[in-house]
Motif scaffolding. Structure first.
Motif, PDB file in Angstrom:
ATOM      1  N   THR A 198      -4.752 -33.901  56.321  1.00  0.00           N
ATOM      2  CA  THR A 198      -5.934 -34.752  56.177  1.00  0.00           C
ATOM      3  C   THR A 198      -6.361 -35.305  57.538  1.00  0.00           C
ATOM      4  O   THR A 198      -5.693 -35.077  58.550  1.00  0.00           O
ATOM      5  CB  THR A 198      -5.652 -35.943  55.249  1.00  0.00           C
ATOM      6  N   MET A 199      -7.477 -36.018  57.537  1.00  0.00           N
ATOM      7  CA  MET A 199      -8.000 -36.614  58.766  1.00  0.00           C
ATOM      8  C   MET A 199      -7.019 -37.635  59.346  1.00  0.00           C
ATOM      9  O   MET A 199      -7.048 -37.921  60.532  1.00  0.00           O
ATOM     10  CB  MET A 199      -9.352 -37.302  58.500  1.00  0.00           C
ATOM     11  N   ASP A 200      -6.176 -38.197  58.501  1.00  0.00           N
ATOM     12  CA  ASP A 200      -5.248 -39.228  58.965  1.00  0.00           C
ATOM     13  C   ASP A 200      -3.936 -38.656  59.479  1.00  0.00           C
ATOM     14  O   ASP A 200      -3.110 -39.382  60.031  1.00  0.00           O
ATOM     15  CB  ASP A 200      -4.938 -40.213  57.818  1.00  0.00           C
ATOM     16  N   ASP A 201      -3.754 -37.355  59.300  1.00  0.00           N
ATOM     17  CA  ASP A 201      -2.487 -36.772  59.733  1.00  0.00           C
ATOM     18  C   ASP A 201      -2.427 -36.673  61.247  1.00  0.00           C
ATOM     19  O   ASP A 201      -3.437 -36.496  61.931  1.00  0.00           O
ATOM     20  CB  ASP A 201      -2.305 -35.380  59.111  1.00  0.00           C
ATOM     21  N   ASP A 202      -1.213 -36.773  61.747  1.00  0.00           N
ATOM     22  CA  ASP A 202      -0.925 -36.625  63.154  1.00  0.00           C
ATOM     23  C   ASP A 202      -1.228 -35.197  63.609  1.00  0.00           C
ATOM     24  O   ASP A 202      -1.183 -34.256  62.817  1.00  0.00           O
ATOM     25  CB  ASP A 202       0.575 -36.921  63.335  1.00  0.00           C
ATOM     26  N   ALA A 203      -1.532 -35.053  64.910  1.00  0.00           N
ATOM     27  CA  ALA A 203      -1.853 -33.733  65.463  1.00  0.00           C
ATOM     28  C   ALA A 203      -0.690 -32.745  65.317  1.00  0.00           C
ATOM     29  O   ALA A 203      -0.896 -31.535  65.297  1.00  0.00           O
ATOM     30  CB  ALA A 203      -2.248 -33.862  66.934  1.00  0.00           C
ATOM     31  N   MET A 204       0.539 -33.264  65.206  1.00  0.00           N
ATOM     32  CA  MET A 204       1.679 -32.370  65.097  1.00  0.00           C
ATOM     33  C   MET A 204       2.182 -32.234  63.661  1.00  0.00           C
ATOM     34  O   MET A 204       3.260 -31.667  63.426  1.00  0.00           O
ATOM     35  CB  MET A 204       2.824 -32.858  66.000  1.00  0.00           C
ATOM     36  N   ALA A 205       1.407 -32.700  62.706  1.00  0.00           N
ATOM     37  CA  ALA A 205       1.818 -32.695  61.300  1.00  0.00           C
ATOM     38  C   ALA A 205       2.195 -31.290  60.815  1.00  0.00           C
ATOM     39  O   ALA A 205       3.101 -31.130  59.988  1.00  0.00           O
ATOM     40  CB  ALA A 205       0.711 -33.273  60.426  1.00  0.00           C
ATOM     41  N   TRP A 206       1.532 -30.261  61.348  1.00  0.00           N
ATOM     42  CA  TRP A 206       1.798 -28.879  60.914  1.00  0.00           C
ATOM     43  C   TRP A 206       3.224 -28.462  61.226  1.00  0.00           C
ATOM     44  O   TRP A 206       3.739 -27.482  60.686  1.00  0.00           O
ATOM     45  CB  TRP A 206       0.802 -27.915  61.571  1.00  0.00           C
ATOM     46  N   ARG A 207       3.876 -29.196  62.140  1.00  0.00           N
ATOM     47  CA  ARG A 207       5.229 -28.853  62.530  1.00  0.00           C
ATOM     48  C   ARG A 207       6.232 -29.639  61.696  1.00  0.00           C
ATOM     49  O   ARG A 207       7.401 -29.293  61.626  1.00  0.00           O
ATOM     50  CB  ARG A 207       5.409 -29.215  64.010  1.00  0.00           C
ATOM     51  N   GLY A 208       5.742 -30.741  61.103  1.00  0.00           N
ATOM     52  CA  GLY A 208       6.628 -31.607  60.327  1.00  0.00           C
ATOM     53  C   GLY A 208       6.507 -31.330  58.844  1.00  0.00           C
ATOM     54  O   GLY A 208       6.709 -30.187  58.393  1.00  0.00           O
ATOM     55  N   ASP A 209       6.107 -32.359  58.104  1.00  0.00           N
ATOM     56  CA  ASP A 209       6.109 -32.225  56.642  1.00  0.00           C
ATOM     57  C   ASP A 209       4.879 -31.482  56.116  1.00  0.00           C
ATOM     58  O   ASP A 209       4.723 -31.305  54.912  1.00  0.00           O
ATOM     59  CB  ASP A 209       6.262 -33.591  55.965  1.00  0.00           C
ATOM     60  N   LYS A 210       4.004 -31.029  57.020  1.00  0.00           N
ATOM     61  CA  LYS A 210       2.853 -30.248  56.578  1.00  0.00           C
ATOM     62  C   LYS A 210       2.987 -28.780  56.994  1.00  0.00           C
ATOM     63  O   LYS A 210       1.999 -28.107  57.247  1.00  0.00           O
ATOM     64  CB  LYS A 210       1.552 -30.869  57.132  1.00  0.00           C
ATOM     65  N   LYS A 211       4.242 -28.327  57.034  1.00  0.00           N
ATOM     66  CA  LYS A 211       4.551 -26.932  57.402  1.00  0.00           C
ATOM     67  C   LYS A 211       3.901 -25.939  56.454  1.00  0.00           C
ATOM     68  O   LYS A 211       3.620 -24.812  56.820  1.00  0.00           O
ATOM     69  CB  LYS A 211       6.072 -26.733  57.306  1.00  0.00           C
ATOM     70  N   ASP A 212       3.703 -26.385  55.218  1.00  0.00           N
ATOM     71  CA  ASP A 212       3.150 -25.471  54.220  1.00  0.00           C
ATOM     72  C   ASP A 212       1.745 -25.871  53.797  1.00  0.00           C
ATOM     73  O   ASP A 212       1.260 -25.452  52.744  1.00  0.00           O
ATOM     74  CB  ASP A 212       4.077 -25.405  53.001  1.00  0.00           C
ATOM     75  N   ALA A 213       1.103 -26.678  54.639  1.00  0.00           N
ATOM     76  CA  ALA A 213      -0.277 -27.055  54.343  1.00  0.00           C
ATOM     77  C   ALA A 213      -1.187 -25.849  54.538  1.00  0.00           C
ATOM     78  O   ALA A 213      -0.827 -24.881  55.219  1.00  0.00           O
ATOM     79  CB  ALA A 213      -0.705 -28.196  55.251  1.00  0.00           C
TER      80      ALA A 213
END
Lengths: 346, 346
Positions: free
Chosen positions: A67-82
């Motif tokens: 989402t817009m509120d997610d951190d720039a590195m979120a894809w590496r953390g808990d949004k690996k499967d986003a």
């Protein structure tokens, strides 16, 4: 050609994203395959409601969304499967030729750079924004790299040149360096050093420093600058556009005279509005990657997203990225020759 | 109150400068004395041609003029006796209370800083530009200091606050830091450090970071930034203004319908034009000096120059400069207390 679509990022996801895909598939992207990444149930629900046929598309189910509120590195953390992460990974794995996403700029930029990877020799990728002027102007970097080195700006010039050739059919895009005056010595050390490098750069048509005020008036086709200045310039243009749009509305809402004047000029006003309509352009290309990634605006609706898909298709099929690579190699070779020459001269 | 006028700088000197003086003297500056610096014969010729009475004014004859092509340090070299230099020297010598000049920005800024001198404790003077938005916004630095330190920006905020209080009667001008996003951590080290200092600064109403796009829409009353970014932002606004003005003209020049619509909206369009007319504002104050110096635009004609004279009068009589000095002293004292407190804590 296979286009990978992140269907879940953006304010109007997945409805308007899917509408954009359908429109593109009925239009100029009829010859493309699509990999739709997103929540399968949500996509099917939209399709059922709107009567879309999803059978031509491959769907890859994902649960989470950046989402817009997610951190720039979120894809590496808990949004690996986003959806965004999965789309970029599919691109990196060679499953498709380009990604279009409305996901948050910071996350998409860092994800694209690190998952889909930078092209060989590229110091930094950049976000390009096509400003809807007459003629259109590509501004880069428009926000990703707050701090840059002079040679990054030269690479931005090479990338921007290839983009404007491919997307707008320009023969020799005029490249300007954004500065606080046109004289060669203007600006900080960054601009002064970049000026010298740009003047020596092969395969680009460098026209010197440009002032921000001359950009809307057609001074050049590509403007290179650091992401801090670029972002501020872009937003200054946008803010003025919004203010004028308000003033224009006010003009025609002033009583009976205004209403009558509006009727008289209706078509011309529509034309004027259309000429400044960013949704006609699509999204912002992230340049300097191995494969095209288009950042569509978070507020994109059907038309803007369809145009972003067209942009991805054109960029992927134009050979622009290959051209960029070739020009980058020429630039490197020229630098080495120059360095060698200097050494010999010592 | 005595106003010192450089009558020779600018594209339309001395004719329009003198016209501006006459208009101001007939108007709101009727109670002021004037020292006119310039070529006496040229001034007398204009007066004879236009029927102006020069007897209320003191004239100081000068031969040379600092032109747009002159170097910023020309006033120290062969332009020691140019009208601008003589005017600034007269200000420094206590012969008058403010200077108004259309001379080249670089020369006027460096001359003002070094001849008329900075106020006590001021690191750098800055050029402020009042942007003709609704409400008006003071942008500083708009071009003089390409490189700044975080504490310069805090001083700019103090200066800008005093200016907007005095000239626009604001009670608590809202100060914003120009940045590439509103979040506290945004920008380069300069913005991050300046943010912390601004948040702690007494006597100003700091509202945080502002994006360039929100400036035309009324986000704040004072915007502080370095001269490089400020100059680019200012020119981006100006360039968009020019482009829209062209588009607006085009709209009403489109055939009979356009002409008729123009007639219907004539007064509203005039109002709209007037609201963006920089000549209504006057010139750009150079802030941080011991006495007011107003840089009028090189292309100023009678109205703009008259308004620049009013601006000088208001600034000189408002007590704004004394307020600035007092606030600067408070700021210094607060810094010392904080430093002492920290030392004690160690």
């Amino acid at each position: 050609m296979k286009l990978i679509i992140d269907c879940m990022g953006g304010d109007h996801a997945p409805d308007e994203m899917l509408a954009g895909v359908i429109a593109a598939h009925r239009g100029r992207a009829a010859d493309c395959e699509f990999l739709l990444v997103g929540n399968e149930n949500a996509l099917k629900a939209v399709a059922a409601e709107r009567g879309y046929d999803l059978s031509p598309f491959e769907i890859r189910h994902t649960e989470s969304v950046i989402t817009m509120d997610d951190d720039a590195m979120a894809w590496r953390g808990d949004k690996k499967d986003a959806s965004m992460t999965v789309a970029l990974r599919a691109l990196a794995d060679g499953e498709g030729d380009a990604v279009v996403s409305c996901s948050n700029t910071g996350a998409l930029f860092s994800g694209a750079t690190m998952i889909a990877r930078r092209a060989k020799g590229v110091h930094r990728a950049a976000i390009g924004t096509v400003l809807p002027f007459d003629p259109p102007v590509l501004l880069l970097d428009s926000g990703a790299n707050v701090i840059v080195q002079p040679d990054f700006l030269v690479q931005f010039a090479v990338m921007g040149t290839a983009y404007m050739k491919a997307l707008y059919g320009l023969d020799k895009p005029r490249v300007g360096l954004l500065n606080n005056g046109t004289e060669e010595h203007k600006g900080t050390e960054l601009q002064q050093q970049a000026y010298a490098l740009l003047a020596d750069c092969p395969n680009i048509h460098f026209i010197g420093n440009v002032e921000a005020g001359s950009i809307p008036l057609g001074a050049c086709d590509v403007v290179v600058t650091d992401g801090f200045t670029g972002n501020i310039t872009l937003k200054a243009f946008e803010g003025m556009g919004k203010m004028f749009s308000k003033k224009l509305k006010g003009l025609f809402k002033s009583g009976l005279g205004g209403a009558l004047a509006y009727l008289l000029l209706k078509n011309k006003i529509k034309e004027l509005r259309k000429s400044f309509d960013a949704s006609e352009i699509g999204g912002s290309p992230i340049l300097g990657l191995r494969k095209p990634v288009i950042k569509a605006h978070g507020s994109s609706k059907e038309k803007a997203f369809m145009n972003a898909i067209y942009q991805a298709k054109t960029l992927a099929s134009s050979g622009a990225l290959e051209q960029m690579q070739a020009d980058m190699a020429t630039l490197e070779a020229a630098k080495k020759t120059a360095a060698g020459g200097e050494e010999n001269a010592h």
